[in-house]
Design a protein around this motif. Sequence first.
Motif, mmCIF file in Angstrom:
data_model
loop_
_atom_site.group_PDB
_atom_site.id
_atom_site.type_symbol
_atom_site.label_atom_id
_atom_site.label_comp_id
_atom_site.label_asym_id
_atom_site.label_seq_id
_atom_site.Cartn_x
_atom_site.Cartn_y
_atom_site.Cartn_z
ATOM 1 N N VAL A 215 51.030 -106.382 70.336
ATOM 2 C CA VAL A 215 51.240 -106.741 68.927
ATOM 3 C C VAL A 215 49.924 -107.144 68.272
ATOM 4 N N VAL A 216 49.121 -107.918 68.983
ATOM 5 C CA VAL A 216 47.850 -108.376 68.415
ATOM 6 C C VAL A 216 46.900 -107.203 68.187
ATOM 7 N N ILE A 217 46.797 -106.296 69.148
ATOM 8 C CA ILE A 217 45.908 -105.142 68.992
ATOM 9 C C ILE A 217 46.374 -104.257 67.841
ATOM 10 N N ALA A 218 47.684 -104.050 67.721
ATOM 11 C CA ALA A 218 48.203 -103.235 66.618
ATOM 12 C C ALA A 218 47.815 -103.841 65.271
ATOM 13 N N GLY A 219 47.927 -105.171 65.156
ATOM 14 C CA GLY A 219 47.568 -105.831 63.909
ATOM 15 C C GLY A 219 46.083 -105.739 63.604
ATOM 16 N N VAL A 220 45.257 -105.975 64.609
ATOM 17 C CA VAL A 220 43.808 -105.916 64.407
ATOM 18 C C VAL A 220 43.371 -104.482 64.100
ATOM 19 N N SER A 221 44.005 -103.490 64.724
ATOM 20 C CA SER A 221 43.676 -102.091 64.437
ATOM 21 C C SER A 221 44.007 -101.744 62.991
ATOM 22 N N ALA A 222 45.134 -102.254 62.501
ATOM 23 C CA ALA A 222 45.504 -101.998 61.104
ATOM 24 C C ALA A 222 44.464 -102.581 60.158
ATOM 25 N N ILE A 223 43.856 -103.698 60.534
ATOM 26 C CA ILE A 223 42.815 -104.308 59.713
ATOM 27 C C ILE A 223 41.666 -103.333 59.486
ATOM 28 N N ASN A 224 41.380 -102.497 60.492
ATOM 29 C CA ASN A 224 40.293 -101.533 60.344
ATOM 30 C C ASN A 224 40.532 -100.582 59.170
ATOM 31 N N VAL A 225 41.812 -100.310 58.883
ATOM 32 C CA VAL A 225 42.146 -99.452 57.746
ATOM 33 C C VAL A 225 42.105 -100.247 56.446
ATOM 34 N N PHE A 226 42.649 -101.464 56.457
ATOM 35 C CA PHE A 226 42.724 -102.267 55.236
ATOM 36 C C PHE A 226 41.366 -102.817 54.815
ATOM 37 N N GLU A 227 40.483 -103.010 55.774
ATOM 38 C CA GLU A 227 39.251 -103.756 55.541
ATOM 39 C C GLU A 227 38.391 -103.152 54.430
ATOM 40 N N MET A 347 48.595 -95.686 62.338
ATOM 41 C CA MET A 347 49.663 -94.910 61.723
ATOM 42 C C MET A 347 50.435 -95.727 60.686
ATOM 43 N N VAL A 348 50.684 -96.994 60.987
ATOM 44 C CA VAL A 348 51.449 -97.840 60.074
ATOM 45 C C VAL A 348 50.601 -98.256 58.870
ATOM 46 N N ALA A 349 49.305 -98.438 59.105
ATOM 47 C CA ALA A 349 48.440 -98.965 58.048
ATOM 48 C C ALA A 349 48.293 -97.996 56.878
ATOM 49 N N GLY A 350 48.166 -96.709 57.179
ATOM 50 C CA GLY A 350 47.931 -95.722 56.123
ATOM 51 C C GLY A 350 48.942 -95.777 54.992
ATOM 52 N N PRO A 351 50.242 -95.641 55.249
ATOM 53 C CA PRO A 351 51.236 -95.691 54.162
ATOM 54 C C PRO A 351 51.304 -97.039 53.450
ATOM 55 N N LEU A 352 51.022 -98.134 54.168
ATOM 56 C CA LEU A 352 51.122 -99.460 53.555
ATOM 57 C C LEU A 352 50.090 -99.669 52.455
ATOM 58 N N VAL A 353 48.915 -99.038 52.607
ATOM 59 C CA VAL A 353 47.848 -99.212 51.625
ATOM 60 C C VAL A 353 48.288 -98.756 50.235
ATOM 61 N N ASP A 354 49.159 -97.766 50.185
ATOM 62 C CA ASP A 354 49.603 -97.219 48.896
ATOM 63 C C ASP A 354 50.679 -98.066 48.215
#
Length: 406
Positions: A215-227, A347-354
Amino acid sequence: MSFTSWRDVYLAAGSRGVSTCGDFLAATSLALVLQQRGHAGIAVSGLLIAAALPVAVLAPLAGRLADRADSRTLLVVAGLLQAVVAAVLAFTSRPIAMIGLVALLACGLAVTQPTLAALTPAMVRPEDLPRASGLGQVASSIGALAGPALAGLLIGTAGPRPALLLDAVSYLALVAAALLIRTRRRPHPSASSPVVPWRLRDDRTLTTLFVALFVVIAGVSAINVFEIFFVRDTLGGSATVWGLLVAAWTAGALIGSALVSRVPKRYFTGPVAVALMAALCLPIVIAGSVDNAGWLFPLWIAGGTCNGVLNVMCAVILAERVVPGARGQAYGVMNAVAQTANMLGFMVAGPLVDHFGPRLLVAACGAAGLLAALACLPMVRSAVRLAPPLAPVLGETGRAGASVEG
């Protein structure tokens, strides 16, 4: 093994640093090439998935291979094949071919990662394992910092081909190190029975630890997209600031890996590892409230430092809880967990940005990781209390024995 071979530790760490530099050099170079040639974002996305998917899918199988075959043979064969693939990649221009070749490189990485990880505990005495693991993480962090910078320099001055050929050379460095390392893991010559597969679910402590880690790695990986959106759009930071922030987390991991040898061995436990996961997420939660990109630098360095300590701590805990003959399988499963979590985060981060603001997404990802770690903490404590003593695990040789050549 009753003594520590620091010569082998330094050779293994050096080879990890060089090969990690080559991996980041190739990934950055290929992404820049695709972007410069006008290919769609789906091509870059496919490249990232090709680099992660084989490691996630093949890691458990590759881990079993690491326990059943001679470590030197695996590293030499995999390194040579990766060098050939990287050399071919330097002369490839079609995106589909690039993605396929990157996937082949990742297949080799799925083999070399658990092989090197399982080899390190065989090189040292138990009390020296934190320092040895820390050296490996320091080398990897330096490689991760140097790779993108070197790629930018080479792409700007000489084009992509020299960068990719240098990546091929980095795999040859791994081959050279494998031939020089005297410590070897290989099937025990006196064992006639098949290796008993290691199963994560049989160890409640590691199972809970891996769930929190996922769970922690998934969250930190998503940060790479949002950052990039958070820094550039929300905080108004420049492209240079964003680039430095990307390096800041890795720099923190380098600091943590260097300092971990000073941590007393008694703190290398499941509950402490989960507490570190929570500490890693806390700066990300705080980042959601800042109004200037400059505040992110100390926060990212703090999070990266916890990340560096956590990496070494997980490696040491795994080595202590798994019989030597099954460590390749265990490290393979841990790699699969990490890579799958990475891909899920992307994968989850991409759609959330929009659909949501970057500030909210950054804070939410940090909070999700923090809550997951805190939820797993009592379960890990309970599992540790119920776990059997580790003495039989540490004392058992298993089928894959280690030897040192004079």
